[in-house]
Design a protein around this motif. Sequence first.
Motif, PDB file in Angstrom:
ATOM      1  N   LYS A 100       0.866  -1.183   0.000  1.00 22.33           N
ATOM      2  CA  LYS A 100       0.000   0.000   0.000  1.00 22.33           C
ATOM      3  C   LYS A 100       0.894   1.221   0.000  1.00 22.33           C
ATOM      4  N   TYR A 101       0.275   2.382  -0.165  1.00 22.89           N
ATOM      5  CA  TYR A 101       1.047   3.621  -0.179  1.00 22.89           C
ATOM      6  C   TYR A 101       0.197   4.766   0.337  1.00 22.89           C
ATOM      7  N   GLU A 102       0.887   5.809   0.742  1.00 17.66           N
ATOM      8  CA  GLU A 102       0.201   7.019   1.194  1.00 17.66           C
ATOM      9  C   GLU A 102      -0.212   7.808  -0.044  1.00 17.66           C
ATOM     10  N   ALA A 103      -1.406   8.351  -0.016  1.00 14.11           N
ATOM     11  CA  ALA A 103      -1.912   9.091  -1.177  1.00 14.11           C
ATOM     12  C   ALA A 103      -1.034  10.296  -1.502  1.00 14.11           C
ATOM     13  N   ALA A 104      -0.485  10.934  -0.468  1.00 11.98           N
ATOM     14  CA  ALA A 104       0.354  12.108  -0.681  1.00 11.98           C
ATOM     15  C   ALA A 104       1.676  11.746  -1.348  1.00 11.98           C
ATOM     16  N   ALA A 105       2.110  10.503  -1.217  1.00 10.30           N
ATOM     17  CA  ALA A 105       3.396  10.072  -1.756  1.00 10.30           C
ATOM     18  C   ALA A 105       3.270   9.369  -3.104  1.00 10.30           C
ATOM     19  N   LYS A 106       2.104   9.367  -3.689  1.00  6.65           N
ATOM     20  CA  LYS A 106       1.849   8.623  -4.925  1.00  6.65           C
ATOM     21  C   LYS A 106       2.788   9.042  -6.057  1.00  6.65           C
ATOM     22  N   ILE A 107       3.010  10.336  -6.217  1.00  7.71           N
ATOM     23  CA  ILE A 107       3.858  10.831  -7.312  1.00  7.71           C
ATOM     24  C   ILE A 107       5.298  10.375  -7.121  1.00  7.71           C
ATOM     25  N   LYS A 108       5.800  10.427  -5.896  1.00  7.83           N
ATOM     26  CA  LYS A 108       7.171   9.977  -5.622  1.00  7.83           C
ATOM     27  C   LYS A 108       7.322   8.488  -5.928  1.00  7.83           C
ATOM     28  N   ILE A 109       6.314   7.725  -5.554  1.00  8.15           N
ATOM     29  CA  ILE A 109       6.370   6.279  -5.786  1.00  8.15           C
ATOM     30  C   ILE A 109       6.333   5.980  -7.283  1.00  8.15           C
ATOM     31  N   ILE A 110       5.509   6.694  -8.025  1.00  6.83           N
ATOM     32  CA  ILE A 110       5.444   6.503  -9.478  1.00  6.83           C
ATOM     33  C   ILE A 110       6.801   6.816 -10.107  1.00  6.83           C
ATOM     34  N   LYS A 111       7.461   7.873  -9.637  1.00  5.24           N
ATOM     35  CA  LYS A 111       8.787   8.214 -10.162  1.00  5.24           C
ATOM     36  C   LYS A 111       9.799   7.108  -9.869  1.00  5.24           C
ATOM     37  N   VAL A 113       9.112   3.909  -9.383  1.00  6.77           N
ATOM     38  CA  VAL A 113       8.749   2.750 -10.201  1.00  6.77           C
ATOM     39  C   VAL A 113       9.240   2.947 -11.630  1.00  6.77           C
ATOM     40  N   ARG A 114       9.096   4.144 -12.159  1.00  4.82           N
ATOM     41  CA  ARG A 114       9.585   4.424 -13.515  1.00  4.82           C
ATOM     42  C   ARG A 114      11.096   4.307 -13.583  1.00  4.82           C
ATOM     43  N   ALA A 115      11.790   4.689 -12.498  1.00  6.10           N
ATOM     44  CA  ALA A 115      13.252   4.630 -12.489  1.00  6.10           C
ATOM     45  C   ALA A 115      13.772   3.191 -12.500  1.00  6.10           C
ATOM     46  N   VAL A 116      13.047   2.279 -11.882  1.00  8.09           N
ATOM     47  CA  VAL A 116      13.542   0.902 -11.773  1.00  8.09           C
ATOM     48  C   VAL A 116      12.952  -0.038 -12.820  1.00  8.09           C
ATOM     49  N   THR A 117      11.962   0.432 -13.573  1.00  9.56           N
ATOM     50  CA  THR A 117      11.375  -0.392 -14.628  1.00  9.56           C
ATOM     51  C   THR A 117      11.479   0.363 -15.942  1.00  9.56           C
ATOM     52  N   ASP A 118      11.099  -0.275 -17.014  1.00  9.24           N
ATOM     53  CA  ASP A 118      11.102   0.358 -18.336  1.00  9.24           C
ATOM     54  C   ASP A 118       9.712   0.860 -18.700  1.00  9.24           C
ATOM     55  N   LEU A 119       8.911   1.184 -17.691  1.00  5.34           N
ATOM     56  CA  LEU A 119       7.535   1.607 -17.939  1.00  5.34           C
ATOM     57  C   LEU A 119       7.460   3.096 -18.211  1.00  5.34           C
ATOM     58  N   LEU A 121       5.051   6.713 -18.077  1.00  3.96           N
ATOM     59  CA  LEU A 121       4.335   7.359 -16.983  1.00  3.96           C
ATOM     60  C   LEU A 121       2.957   6.728 -16.761  1.00  3.96           C
ATOM     61  N   LYS A 122       2.217   6.512 -17.828  1.00  3.15           N
ATOM     62  CA  LYS A 122       0.870   5.954 -17.712  1.00  3.15           C
ATOM     63  C   LYS A 122       0.905   4.543 -17.125  1.00  3.15           C
ATOM     64  N   GLU A 123       1.824   3.707 -17.639  1.00  4.24           N
ATOM     65  CA  GLU A 123       1.918   2.328 -17.171  1.00  4.24           C
ATOM     66  C   GLU A 123       2.354   2.265 -15.711  1.00  4.24           C
ATOM     67  N   ALA A 124       3.310   3.115 -15.339  1.00  6.35           N
ATOM     68  CA  ALA A 124       3.778   3.143 -13.949  1.00  6.35           C
ATOM     69  C   ALA A 124       2.666   3.603 -13.015  1.00  6.35           C
ATOM     70  N   LYS A 125       1.870   4.594 -13.442  1.00  3.78           N
ATOM     71  CA  LYS A 125       0.764   5.083 -12.630  1.00  3.78           C
ATOM     72  C   LYS A 125      -0.276   3.986 -12.437  1.00  3.78           C
ATOM     73  N   GLU A 126      -0.610   3.274 -13.519  1.00  2.00           N
ATOM     74  CA  GLU A 126      -1.581   2.188 -13.422  1.00  2.00           C
ATOM     75  C   GLU A 126      -1.069   1.065 -12.523  1.00  2.00           C
ATOM     76  N   LEU A 127       0.221   0.777 -12.614  1.00  2.00           N
ATOM     77  CA  LEU A 127       0.812  -0.267 -11.784  1.00  2.00           C
ATOM     78  C   LEU A 127       0.722   0.102 -10.307  1.00  2.00           C
ATOM     79  N   VAL A 128       1.085   1.313  -9.969  1.00  2.00           N
ATOM     80  CA  VAL A 128       1.057   1.755  -8.571  1.00  2.00           C
ATOM     81  C   VAL A 128      -0.375   1.772  -8.049  1.00  2.00           C
TER      82      VAL A 128
END
Length: 161
Positions: A100-111, A113-119, A121-128
């Motif tokens: 799970k994640y904090e709603a306020a930290a969603k953007i940081k987590i998406i960033k 996820v994008r840094a460690v995968t080849d996804l 922005l849209k795919e990383a957001k959907e994954l998170v």
Amino acid sequence: MPLFFSKFAPLVPRLRRLSTAAATAGGEDPKLSRIADELLALSPAELDDYAALLRHKLRLSLTSSAAAGGASPAGAGDAAAGAEEAAAAVKTAFDVKIEKYEAAAKIKIIKEVRAVTDLGLKEAKELVEKAPVVVRTGLPKEEAEALAAKLKAAGAAVALE
């Protein structure tokens, strides 16, 4: 993407080369050659169905691996022997899962996820947003712990599996 195909997709070109090399060598077993050709002709969905059927026939679970000794024939051994075998196996590959994640930290987590995968922005957001979800699979322990630490720092609750 189906579980079987996603795990074994990188092996398909190699299997095709091996099948071609065996066919040109002339000393192959025609039955094995026919089976290999039929497997290579299957679609990803059919490969996934075949993998599920094969796991069922061999009485394998989704989490067991042949290298870790998870495969046991139907009539061999009892539950105690299987438990000893599982305890003796050392886990070398880990999956990093966002619980799970904090709603306020969603953007940081998406960033992250994008840094460690080849996804993208849209795919990383959907994954998170699908949390709980596995971000990376089959990582060595050190890499998995480092990734988990980055995601925790970004505000996600992370589990190693």
